[in-house]
Scaffold this active site. Structure first.
Site, PDB file in Angstrom:
ATOM      1  N   ASP A 157      36.225  32.386  48.440  1.00  0.00           N
ATOM      2  CA  ASP A 157      36.508  33.528  47.574  1.00  0.00           C
ATOM      3  C   ASP A 157      38.022  33.573  47.373  1.00  0.00           C
ATOM      4  O   ASP A 157      38.773  33.963  48.268  1.00  0.00           O
ATOM      5  CB  ASP A 157      35.992  34.810  48.243  1.00  0.00           C
ATOM      6  CG  ASP A 157      36.391  36.067  47.472  1.00  0.00           C
ATOM      7  OD1 ASP A 157      37.179  35.962  46.514  1.00  0.00           O
ATOM      8  OD2 ASP A 157      35.926  37.161  47.838  1.00  0.00           O
TER       9      ASP A 157
ATOM     10  N   CYS B 229      36.425  48.241  49.081  1.00  0.00           N
ATOM     11  CA  CYS B 229      35.164  47.484  48.912  1.00  0.00           C
ATOM     12  C   CYS B 229      34.946  46.521  50.068  1.00  0.00           C
ATOM     13  O   CYS B 229      34.486  45.386  49.870  1.00  0.00           O
ATOM     14  CB  CYS B 229      35.131  46.734  47.580  1.00  0.00           C
ATOM     15  SG  CYS B 229      35.291  47.793  46.169  1.00  0.00           S
TER      16      CYS B 229
ATOM     17  N   GLN C  66      42.022  36.744  45.801  1.00  0.00           N
ATOM     18  CA  GLN C  66      43.408  37.152  46.104  1.00  0.00           C
ATOM     19  C   GLN C  66      44.345  35.962  46.271  1.00  0.00           C
ATOM     20  O   GLN C  66      45.498  36.153  46.674  1.00  0.00           O
ATOM     21  CB  GLN C  66      43.429  38.025  47.364  1.00  0.00           C
ATOM     22  CG  GLN C  66      42.633  39.308  47.240  1.00  0.00           C
ATOM     23  CD  GLN C  66      43.079  40.187  46.080  1.00  0.00           C
ATOM     24  OE1 GLN C  66      44.185  40.032  45.535  1.00  0.00           O
ATOM     25  NE2 GLN C  66      42.230  41.101  45.672  1.00  0.00           N
TER      26      GLN C  66
ATOM     27  N   HIS D 129      35.205  40.972  51.209  1.00  0.00           N
ATOM     28  CA  HIS D 129      34.964  41.992  50.183  1.00  0.00           C
ATOM     29  C   HIS D 129      33.446  42.065  49.995  1.00  0.00           C
ATOM     30  O   HIS D 129      32.755  41.057  50.159  1.00  0.00           O
ATOM     31  CB  HIS D 129      35.650  41.503  48.900  1.00  0.00           C
ATOM     32  CG  HIS D 129      35.683  42.486  47.779  1.00  0.00           C
ATOM     33  ND1 HIS D 129      34.589  42.752  46.991  1.00  0.00           N
ATOM     34  CD2 HIS D 129      36.686  43.244  47.279  1.00  0.00           C
ATOM     35  CE1 HIS D 129      34.914  43.635  46.060  1.00  0.00           C
ATOM     36  NE2 HIS D 129      36.183  43.959  46.221  1.00  0.00           N
TER      37      HIS D 129
ATOM     38  N   LYS E 287      43.423  39.174  38.238  1.00  0.00           N
ATOM     39  CA  LYS E 287      44.276  39.467  39.399  1.00  0.00           C
ATOM     40  C   LYS E 287      45.485  38.527  39.330  1.00  0.00           C
ATOM     41  O   LYS E 287      46.247  38.614  38.382  1.00  0.00           O
ATOM     42  CB  LYS E 287      43.466  39.348  40.685  1.00  0.00           C
ATOM     43  CG  LYS E 287      42.332  40.393  40.780  1.00  0.00           C
ATOM     44  CD  LYS E 287      41.626  40.295  42.109  1.00  0.00           C
ATOM     45  CE  LYS E 287      40.338  41.103  42.172  1.00  0.00           C
ATOM     46  NZ  LYS E 287      40.548  42.520  42.463  1.00  0.00           N
TER      47      LYS E 287
END
Ligand SMILES: Cc1ncc(COP(=O)(O)O)c(C=O)c1O
Length: 393
Positions: free
Chosen positions: A188, A351, A191, A112, A214
Site C-alpha cells: 500500500d 481510518c 503515503q 489503513h 496524495k
C-alpha cells in the site's frame, strides 16, 4: 538549493491557509489544473471509444498520462491501471484474485482500513487472516511476518508508510521474504509514491496500490494500481471498454490494463495526474523526500519539547507528525488551530481504528508535510500548539 517559494507559487490556496493535511490529500499544482481545464475546453471526448478527433486526442492524452505515471514508478505501462483511489485498487485485488477456501493472508495492525477491511471480509469466504502488531513507534518487524507464514499463505499485504505514525516500513525486506517463500505481496503505497523514491521493478512486489491525489499531486478521484501478473485474475468489475469480443454467452477480455478499467474512467483526472507527476519529476523526488523529512523532524522535535504535548512515531519518519495535547480532544485541537491560525491539520483515528486503539488513545492530531510546506509554517504550528497550554493548565 530547494526553492520552496517558487513551488508555492503553483499552489494558490497556500496564500490563504497553513495547509498541513497532505496525508489526507494534497493540493494540486496550477499546471495540472490547467491541463484539466484544457481537456474540458478543447478536446473532451471519451477514452478508447471513438474514431473522431476529440476521442482520439482524449485517448492519446490519457495513454500519455499512463506512460508518465508508469515511468515515474518504473513500472510497465501495460501493468499500470488507473483507479479512483488507493482503496479501489486494493479492493480490485481482493475481489478479483482467485482465492480458495483455506488460503491465508498476512497483514498488519498498522494498516489503513483500506488495506485491512478487504482482507477481513474475505474471511467470509473461508480465507484465514493474520494481523501482525507493530511496535510502539509503528514499525513492523519483518521477522514477525515471516514467522506468520504457513504453506497456505497466498498474500502479504503491508503499508509502505504508515498514515498514522509516518513510520517507513522495510518493504524491500518484506518483499524479499515474500519471494523466498513463494508468497505474493501487495504494498500500500498511498503515503509513499511522490513522497519517497518508489521503484516498482527493483522493489519486485506483485501489487502496488497508491493514490493520485496524495504525493503524486493529482486531483481527487485518481489512483494507480500496479499488477505484476495481470493474467492470473479476471477483474470483478467488467463492462464497457474491458472486452474485445462478445458472442452469445462468451466474451473475450482485452489485455491489461484495459480489462481492469471498466466504464468511462476519470479522464480529466488522469490527464491532470499525468501533468502533476511531470511536476513532481521536475522538482525531484529526492529533493522532496529530504525537504519533507526535515520539516517533520523539526516539527516532531519541537512539539515533543512542549510539556503538554505527546508526539507519536519514530525519530526517522516521513512527513507525518501525530500528537496529542493533554486534556484536549484531538478534534478540539484541530478546530482551535484552524480558527486561531488557519492551520489545517487532521484529527481523529485516520481510518485506522485498530492501531489508534493500540496506542491507547481514541484519536490523534496529525500534521503532515508536503513539498510546498515551509519552516515558517512549522514555527506557526509549534507556536499555536504551545499557546494551547493556557487552556489545559
Ligand atoms: C496508508 C493508506 N492507505 C490507503 C489509504 C486510502 O487512500 P484513498 O483515499 O486514496 O483510497 C490512505 C489514505 O489516507 C492511506 O493513508
Amino acid at each position: 538549493m530547494y526553492d520552496v517559494d517558487a513551488v508555492r507559487e503553483d499552489f494558490p490556496v497556500l496564500k490563504e491557509v497553513v495547509y498541513l493535511d497532505s496525508t489526507a490529500t494534497t493540493q494540486t499544482p496550477v499546471p495540472a489544473v490547467e491541463a484539466m481545464v484544457e481537456y474540458f475546453y478543447r478536446y473532451a471526448g471519451n477514452h478508447g471509444r471513438g474514431a473522431h478527433r476529440l476521442a482520439r486526442e482524449t485517448t492519446n492524452r490519457y495513454e500519455d498520462a499512463r506512460e508518465t505515471v508508469a515511468h515515474f514508478l518504473n513500472a510497465d505501462p501495460s501493468k499500470t491501471v488507473f483507479t479512483k483511489n488507493t482503496t479501489e485498487g486494493i479492493n480490485l485485488i481482493a475481489n478479483s484474485y482467485p482465492w480458495e477456501a483455506g488460503d491465508h493472508i498476512v497483514t498488519t495492525m498498522l494498516e489503513h482500513h483500506s488495506n485491512l477491511l478487504p482482507w477481513l471480509r474475505l474471511q467470509k469466504k473461508g480465507i484465514d487472516v493474520t494481523v501482525i502488531k507493530p511496535d510502539r513507534e509503528g514499525i513492523i518487524d519483518p521477522r514477525m511476518i515471516e514467522n506468520a507464514l504457513t504453506d497456505r499463505t497466498k498474500l502479504i499485504a503491508v503499508t509502505h508508510i504508515s498514515n498514522v505514525f509516518g513510520s517507513v516500513q522495510n518493504v524491500s525486506r518484506i518483499t524479499k521474504l515474500a519471494r523466498k517463500n513463494g508468497v505474493k505481496i501487495l504494498v500500500d503505497g498511498a503515503q509513499s509514491a511522490g513522497h519517497v523514491p518508489v521503484n516498482i521493478k527493483t522493489l519486485g512486489c506483485d501489487f502496488f496500490a497508491t493514490a493520485g491525489h496524495k504525493g503524486l499531486l493529482g486531483p481527487q478521484g485518481t489512483g494507480v494500481l500496479y499488477i505484476k501478473d495481470p493474467e492470473v485474475m479476471e477483474s470483478a468489475s467488467l463492462g464497457g471498454g474491458t472486452v474485445s469480443d462478445v458472442r452469445g454467452h462468451e466474451y473475450t477480455l482485452e489485455p491489461s490494463p484495459t480489462c481492469f478499467e471498466a466504464g468511462t474512467p476519470n479522464i480529466p483526472g488522469v490527464i491532470g495526474l499525468g501533468k502533476a507527476v511531470e511536476y513532481v519529476k521536475k522538482i525531484g523526488i529526492s529533493e522532496i523526500e529530504k525537504h519533507e523529512a526535515e520539516l517533520s523532524r523539526q516539527a516532531a522535535k519541537r512539539l515533543s519539547e512542549l510539556d503538554h504535548v505527546e508526539v507519536y512515531g519514530p525519530e526517522n519518519r516521513a512527513g507525518i507528525v501525530p500528537f496529542n495535547v493533554t486534556g484536549l480532544h484531538a478534534h478540539d485541537v484541530a478546530l482551535i488551530l484552524d480558527q486561531t491560525r488557519k492551520i489545517c491539520v487532521r484529527s481523529g483515528h485516520h481510518c485506522a481504528i485498530p492501531v489508534t486503539r493500540f496506542l491507547e488513545v481514541e484519536s490523534t492530531v496529525r500534521a503532515s508535510f508536503a513539498l510546498y510546506n515551509t519552516k515558517e509554517e512549522v514555527d506557526i504550528l509549534v507556536k499555536a500548539v504551545d499557546a494551547l497550554k493556557a487552556l489545559v493548565s
